[in-house]
Design an enzyme around this catalytic site. Structure first.
Site, PDB file in Angstrom:
ATOM      1  N   GLU A  14       0.844  -1.213   0.000  1.00 40.36           N
ATOM      2  CA  GLU A  14       0.000   0.000   0.000  1.00 40.36           C
ATOM      3  C   GLU A  14       0.875   1.259   0.000  1.00 40.36           C
ATOM      4  O   GLU A  14       0.582   2.232  -0.698  1.00 40.36           O
ATOM      5  CB  GLU A  14      -0.928  -0.014   1.220  1.00 40.36           C
ATOM      6  CG  GLU A  14      -1.972  -1.122   1.109  1.00 40.36           C
ATOM      7  CD  GLU A  14      -2.826  -1.259   2.356  1.00 40.36           C
ATOM      8  OE1 GLU A  14      -2.258  -1.534   3.434  1.00 40.36           O
ATOM      9  OE2 GLU A  14      -4.048  -1.092   2.261  1.00 40.36           O
ATOM     10  N   GLU A  58      -3.643  -9.379   4.187  1.00 41.12           N
ATOM     11  CA  GLU A  58      -4.369  -9.005   5.412  1.00 41.12           C
ATOM     12  C   GLU A  58      -5.492  -9.975   5.742  1.00 41.12           C
ATOM     13  O   GLU A  58      -5.784 -10.236   6.911  1.00 41.12           O
ATOM     14  CB  GLU A  58      -4.942  -7.587   5.270  1.00 41.12           C
ATOM     15  CG  GLU A  58      -3.902  -6.470   5.379  1.00 41.12           C
ATOM     16  CD  GLU A  58      -3.227  -6.146   4.050  1.00 41.12           C
ATOM     17  OE1 GLU A  58      -3.319  -6.959   3.103  1.00 41.12           O
ATOM     18  OE2 GLU A  58      -2.605  -5.070   3.951  1.00 41.12           O
TER      19      GLU A  58
HETATM   20  N1  3HC Z   1       4.732  -7.031  11.640  1.00 39.36           N
HETATM   21  C1  3HC Z   1       5.506  -7.364  12.687  1.00 39.36           C
HETATM   22  N2  3HC Z   1       6.351  -8.407  12.687  1.00 39.36           N
HETATM   23  C2  3HC Z   1       6.417  -9.138  11.568  1.00 39.36           C
HETATM   24  C3  3HC Z   1       5.638  -8.856  10.436  1.00 39.36           C
HETATM   25  C4  3HC Z   1       4.774  -7.741  10.497  1.00 39.36           C
HETATM   26  N3  3HC Z   1       3.989  -7.382   9.461  1.00 39.36           N
HETATM   27  N4  3HC Z   1       5.907  -9.763   9.486  1.00 39.36           N
HETATM   28  C5  3HC Z   1       6.837 -10.576  10.006  1.00 39.36           C
HETATM   29  N5  3HC Z   1       7.137 -10.209  11.255  1.00 39.36           N
HETATM   30  C6  3HC Z   1       8.144 -10.810  12.150  1.00 39.36           C
HETATM   31  C7  3HC Z   1       7.803 -12.240  12.515  1.00 39.36           C
HETATM   32  O1  3HC Z   1       6.956 -12.281  13.641  1.00 39.36           O
HETATM   33  C8  3HC Z   1       9.170 -12.798  12.795  1.00 39.36           C
HETATM   34  O2  3HC Z   1       9.541 -12.355  14.072  1.00 39.36           O
HETATM   35  P1  3HC Z   1      10.548 -13.227  14.979  1.00 39.36           P
HETATM   36  O3  3HC Z   1      11.823 -13.326  14.197  1.00 39.36           O
HETATM   37  O4  3HC Z   1      10.635 -12.462  16.239  1.00 39.36           O
HETATM   38  O5  3HC Z   1       9.870 -14.565  15.114  1.00 39.36           O
HETATM   39  C9  3HC Z   1      10.063 -12.080  11.798  1.00 39.36           C
HETATM   40  O6  3HC Z   1       9.342 -10.916  11.401  1.00 39.36           O
HETATM   41  C10 3HC Z   1      10.377 -12.899  10.565  1.00 39.36           C
HETATM   42  O7  3HC Z   1       9.161 -13.410  10.048  1.00 39.36           O
HETATM   43  P2  3HC Z   1       9.106 -14.850   9.372  1.00 39.36           P
HETATM   44  O8  3HC Z   1       9.759 -15.845  10.259  1.00 39.36           O
HETATM   45  O9  3HC Z   1       7.699 -15.068   8.987  1.00 39.36           O
HETATM   46  O10 3HC Z   1      10.043 -14.601   8.109  1.00 39.36           O
HETATM   47  P3  3HC Z   1       9.883 -15.091   6.619  1.00 39.36           P
HETATM   48  O11 3HC Z   1      11.050 -14.545   5.907  1.00 39.36           O
HETATM   49  O12 3HC Z   1       9.612 -16.558   6.599  1.00 39.36           O
HETATM   50  O13 3HC Z   1       8.554 -14.388   6.069  1.00 39.36           O
HETATM   51  C11 3HC Z   1       7.041 -12.574   5.616  1.00 39.36           C
HETATM   52  C12 3HC Z   1       8.494 -12.999   5.935  1.00 39.36           C
HETATM   53  C13 3HC Z   1       6.629 -13.157   4.271  1.00 39.36           C
HETATM   54  C14 3HC Z   1       6.968 -11.082   5.614  1.00 39.36           C
HETATM   55  C15 3HC Z   1       6.102 -13.173   6.699  1.00 39.36           C
HETATM   56  O14 3HC Z   1       6.627 -12.839   7.975  1.00 39.36           O
HETATM   57  C16 3HC Z   1       4.703 -12.663   6.658  1.00 39.36           C
HETATM   58  O15 3HC Z   1       3.896 -13.199   5.928  1.00 39.36           O
HETATM   59  N6  3HC Z   1       4.426 -11.643   7.464  1.00 39.36           N
HETATM   60  C17 3HC Z   1       3.086 -11.112   7.578  1.00 39.36           C
HETATM   61  C18 3HC Z   1       2.762 -10.234   6.416  1.00 39.36           C
HETATM   62  C19 3HC Z   1       1.423  -9.604   6.616  1.00 39.36           C
HETATM   63  O16 3HC Z   1       0.460 -10.237   6.982  1.00 39.36           O
HETATM   64  N7  3HC Z   1       1.353  -8.307   6.356  1.00 39.36           N
HETATM   65  C20 3HC Z   1       0.138  -7.579   6.493  1.00 39.36           C
HETATM   66  C21 3HC Z   1       0.134  -6.943   7.828  1.00 39.36           C
HETATM   67  S1  3HC Z   1      -1.395  -6.170   8.154  1.00 39.36           S
HETATM   68  C22 3HC Z   1      -1.309  -4.719   7.304  1.00 39.36           C
HETATM   69  O17 3HC Z   1      -0.371  -4.459   6.612  1.00 39.36           O
HETATM   70  C23 3HC Z   1      -2.473  -3.798   7.533  1.00 39.36           C
HETATM   71  C24 3HC Z   1      -2.496  -2.707   6.548  1.00 39.36           C
HETATM   72  O18 3HC Z   1      -3.275  -3.077   5.434  1.00 39.36           O
HETATM   73  C25 3HC Z   1      -3.081  -1.447   7.152  1.00 39.36           C
END
Ligand code: 3HC
Ligand code: NAI
Length: 694
Positions: free
Chosen positions: A106, A126
């Site tokens: 975004e 999301e």
């Molecule tokens: N916020 C905070 N922490 C996050 C995060 C996020 N969005 N995404 C990942 N992390 C953290 C994980 O908790 C993890 O923490 P840790 O090392 O303390 O356990 C660390 O980052 C690494 O994450 P992964 O082990 O999952 O690492 P990968 O490399 O395997 O994957 C990723 C990376 C693809 C980014 C995966 O973490 C993921 O899918 N994250 C979530 C993405 C997501 O859902 N984003 C949308 C958020 S909601 C949003 O954006 C609302 C908006 O529309 C207003």
């Protein structure tokens, strides 16, 4: 602290996002971006702005850890940051690599230009957290890639490489090599050519038959969304992108986001996200603990579990040798494995060539001599201590020093098994769930003497074979089965008290479980539970007998495998059918035991089954068998079909309120007289303090 680094390079302001590991858009990072833009606007030498992340991530989206805190609403919020980017008169170029997800995408769509590495992973995930994109994603993505494709991505949360968007205005250029260099070159070109700023908000969006499309989207999404409110809200928001003015669409999106973030479903999914990651961390094992190389795996026993276990390693490209007592058993196991691969090829999930390659990694033996070289051996022989003793003594005498010796036992004392060897530090439990090649869960059972190195290696290996590894201490049934024992006991007791198997399954399935406890017992095989019960009756003679279940087993009704259990089954069909014979047995038992059947409500069924899990879970936590409540939740979500939208038994208890749970436990203690219902001390303490498990 400001998580964005500002630097002027050759007339271009570079804002580098620096919030490792994935540049979650925390309050500090958001402030840093706005400060960076202000700095650039105030600097006459800055002609354009480039926003860039790290190699790993442009940004993984909003910082989810802030969602339960006031920080998420602290200005500048993400929509404010995007407004600032959108409205500045300086050209802003997003330079995108690694992952670009959720709020990260975004943010990028709020910039005037975007260049990306083609392999960048792009998503609006999301919905997987029970949300919708809340910072303009539902309004901007349709303008960039069209309504249908955008709807698909937003409703599914699917991750796709940037290369898939070639030719759409989502990316102005896909570039290989040094991203910053390409972005600087691009930005200079924009400045030199005085290109007009491309604001996505000004782009048009259309569809030839919007009404028919949105009706179809609503119907098809509604049919699968069931217990999840977010997907339909996604449809509603995307619909607004075509029906409303941009600002009104944004307003609606924001309102829907604010509603969804408060739902128990979203809290549960966010909990599951963090629980999954937390499970990989072991409090007293440092993340840099050395691990051993696992290049050759031996499996003992080619039965139900052994053959399934082998498939996991073959899939990961690790050669496996299976050992059995007789050639016929080996042949059966190999035929099963081959059948699994053939099935995958038939369904188009795998190529013939790949299946053959996997089978090429499999060998068999009748001799332990072939196990001298193994890095890891997993035993999956009969659940009998005598048999396991012989196996482990032989392994100890045969395997090279440093080999990890694992047991797949589901109930036996791992410390005792380890004591059959002179190297208990190398012994660990790797408790797979049936079917072992399908189920995500792997309980990693830490014996009293298991070394940290062996534990760290096993957790790493779990990831490699795509399992969710969760550590359990040693106790009867470990975390999952010890708890499920209590859950099933309650279900079986309620059958004696007045409920029917059908009513119990229906109530629990309505609660959201994939399968009710009675159907699950029939699927797992009544003989397994019966063997455990008989052991308990012997070890603890005052154990309450489960008369109906025992009687059915005495009749040879072991469930699906014998065509009859609590239900009956047509040959080759898994559909449970009502069997009057079972009604007769239930009635007979009630008479014999002097039980007057009573009407049992669905609420009682759910409470007694689910709170039985919770109470036992609390004891398990207190004893240190589980490291944290969220580990218990992740075990139930990945291994036992607990409804994901409820986040696991411990989170469910938190949501109900521990004080209410405790009150229900006291009620059942009084009603049944069963000491099991005495609230676990930890639960009582947390309830008294107004605290939660998670
Ligand atoms: N916020 C905070 N922490 C996050 C995060 C996020 N969005 N995404 C990942 N992390 C953290 C994980 O908790 C993890 O923490 P840790 O090392 O303390 O356990 C660390 O980052 C690494 O994450 P992964 O082990 O999952 O690492 P990968 O490399 O395997 O994957 C990723 C990376 C693809 C980014 C995966 O973490 C993921 O899918 N994250 C979530 C993405 C997501 O859902 N984003 C949308 C958020 S909601 C949003 O954006 C609302 C908006 O529309 C207003
Ligand atoms: P199974 O009966 O299907 O297979 C056991 C296999 O081990 C048989 O093929 C048998 O020939 C072989 N075997 C027995 N003794 C042996 C020995 N000394 N040397 C070599 N091979 C030997 O049993 P299943 O269901 O695969 O269970 C195996 C283990 O996995 C048990 O410890 C069980 O508790 C555990 N387990 C079972 C689960 C299930 O759902 N079936 C789930 C999780 C764990």
């Amino acid at each position: 602290m400001n998580n964005a680094h500002y630097e002027l390079q050759d007339g271009i302001a570079v804002i580098r996002l620096e919030n490792p590991p994935v540049n979650g858009l925390s309050y500090e990072l958001r402030r840093g971006i706005v400060d960076g833009i202000k700095k650039a606007e105030a600097d006459d030498n800055a002609k354009a702005v480039v926003i860039i992340g790290s190699d790993r991530a442009f940004s993984g989206g909003a910082d989810i850890t802030e969602f339960n805190t006031p920080k998420v609403m602290a200005e500048p919020t993400l929509p404010t940051v995007i407004n600032v980017l959108d409205s500045t008169e300086l050209p802003v170029v997003a330079a995108i690599g690694g992952v670009c997800m959720g709020g990260g995408l975004e943010l990028a769509m709020g910039c005037h230009f975007r260049i990306a590495h083609p392999q960048t992973q792009v998503a609006l995930p999301e919905v997987k957290l029970g949300l919708l994109p809340g910072a303009g994603g539902t309004q901007r993505l349709p303008r960039l890639i069209g309504i249908e494709y955008a709807m698909n991505l937003i409703v599914s949360g699917t991750q796709v490489p940037a290369a898939m968007f070639q030719g759409t205005p989502l990316f102005d250029e896909l570039v290989e090599g040094d991203l910053l260099e390409s972005a600087l070159t691009f930005a200079k070109k924009v400045v030199e050519e005085q290109r007009p700023l491309k604001r996505v908000r000004d782009m048009k969006v259309s569809h030839p038959k919007p009404e028919a499309f949105f009706l179809w989207a609503k119907t098809s999404v509604g049919a699968v969304a069931k217990n999840y409110p977010a997907p339909l809200k996604c449809v509603e928001a995307v619909k607004a992108s075509i029906e409303k003015k941009f600002d009104d669409g944004i307003k609606l999106e924001r309102e829907l986001f604010a509603q969804l973030i408060q739902t128990p479903e979203s809290r549960a999914l966010r909990h599951a996200f963090f629980a999954d990651r937390a499970a990989g961390k072991i409090s007293d094992v440092a993340s840099d603990t050395p691990t051993r190389e696992i290049n050759k795996v031996g499996v003992i026993g080619a039965g139900t579990m052994g053959s399934g276990i082998a498939i996991n390693f073959l899939n990961a490209g690790i050669p496996v040798t299976i050992l059995e007592m007789k050639q016929e058993a080996l042949d059966r196991g190999v035929a099963h494995i081959k059948g699994v691969y053939e099935g995958r090829v038939k369904k188009g999930k795998m190529t013939q060539e790949s299946a053959e390659k996997k089978m090429g990694l499999l060998s068999t033996t009748l001799s332990y001599d072939d196990f001298k070289d193994m890095d890891l051996v997993i035993e999956a022989v009969f659940e009998d201590m005598g048999v396991k003793q012989k196996v482990f003594e032989t392994l100890d005498a045969t395997c090279k020093p440093g080999a990890i010796l694992a047991s797949n036992t589901s109930t036996l004392d791992l410390d005792k098994i380890a004591s059959f060897t002179k190297r208990p530090e190398d012994v660990i439990g790797l408790h797979f769930f049936s079917p072992a090649n399908v189920m995500k869960l792997l309980e990693v059972v830490r014996g009293e003497k298991t070394s940290k190195e062996v534990l760290a290696t096993s957790m790493k290996l779990a990831k490699k074979i795509k399992k969710t590894g969760v550590v359990s201490g040693v106790c009867d049934g470990f975390i999952g089965n010890r708890m499920v024992g209590k859950y099933q006991t309650e279900a079986l007791l309620m059958i004696e008290e007045g409920a029917s198997p059908q009513q119990i399954d229906k109530a629990i399935e309505k609660f959201g479980f994939v399968m009710g406890p009675i159907r699950m017992a029939d699927l797992a095989g009544g003989d397994i539970g019966w063997a455990i019960r008989k052991r308990h009756y012997e070890e603890k003679p005052d154990t309450r007998r489960l008369y109906v279940a025992d009687r059915l087993c005495e009749m040879g009704r072991f469930g699906q495998k014998t065509g009859a259990g609590f239900y009956k089954y047509e040959p080759g069909n898994r559909k449970p059918l009502h069997d009057p014979e079972v009604d007769r047995v239930i009635e007979e038992v009630r008479k014999e035991q002097g039980i007057t059947p009573r009407k049992i409500s669905d609420q009682e069924i759910v409470e007694r089954c689910v709170f039985a899990l919770v109470n036992e879970g609390a004891r398990i936590l207190e004893e240190g068998i589980a490291q944290r409540a969220s580990d218990i939740d992740i075990i139930y979500l990945t291994g036992y079909g607990f409804p994901v939208f409820r986040g696991g038994p411990m989170l469910y208890a938190d949501e109900v309120g521990l004080i209410n749970v405790e009150r229900a436990l006291q009620k059942y203690r009084k009603q049944t007289g069963n000491p099991f219902w005495e609230p676990a001390p930890l639960l009582a303490k947390l309830a008294a303090e107004g605290k939660t498990f998670n």
